[in-house]
Design a protein around this motif. Structure first.
Motif: not given
Length: 132
Positions: A110-132
């Motif tokens: 089911n391409r779980i690796g691709a799905s997880t890595v895609t979510h990781a990219i998005l979460d990292l980008l949100v993390g960079v943009m969402d400064k505390k």
């Protein structure tokens, strides 16, 4: 790592999530901190320094990212990754990042690796943009 450590402009390197045979790797430098497994919560990162993050997806457990060249059990679960983002990415002066090691040839079913890595990219980008 040996080449990076010699660079004058680099203040410090943190390697997180190391496990497997390289657990015994013994490179000594005041500029290098190696943390094994899931222990990364008390790292004294200076939030004002420009920080580059390179994220090697084989830090994840093979149950959620089997698609790497050398999968090693007992890696981070996705919740560990989210803690990393909350503790460090949200509170650090990130000037760049990359994600490496995903290999489509080893991603089966089911391409779980691709799905997880895609979510990781998005979460990292949100993390960079969402400064505390």
């Amino acid at each position: 790592m040996k080449n990076l450590i010699q660079e004058e402009k680099i203040h410090h390197i943190y390697q997180l999530g190391i496990r497997g045979p390289q657990d015994k790797w013994d490179m000594k430098s005041d500029k290098l901190t190696i943390l094994f497994g899931k222990s990364f919560k008390n790292i004294p990162i200076d939030p004002t320094l420009p920080t580059y993050i390179t994220f090697d997806v084989d830090v994840f457990d093979p149950s959620i990212v089997p698609s790497v060249g050398y999968p090693v059990p007992n890696g981070w679960l996705y919740k560990d990754f989210l803690v990393f983002i909350k503790l460090f990415v949200n509170n650090t002066n990130v000037i760049g990042l990359d994600i490496v090691e995903y290999n489509k040839m080893y991603d089966w079913g089911n391409r779980i690796g691709a799905s997880t890595v895609t979510h990781a990219i998005l979460d990292l980008l949100v993390g960079v943009m969402d400064k505390k």
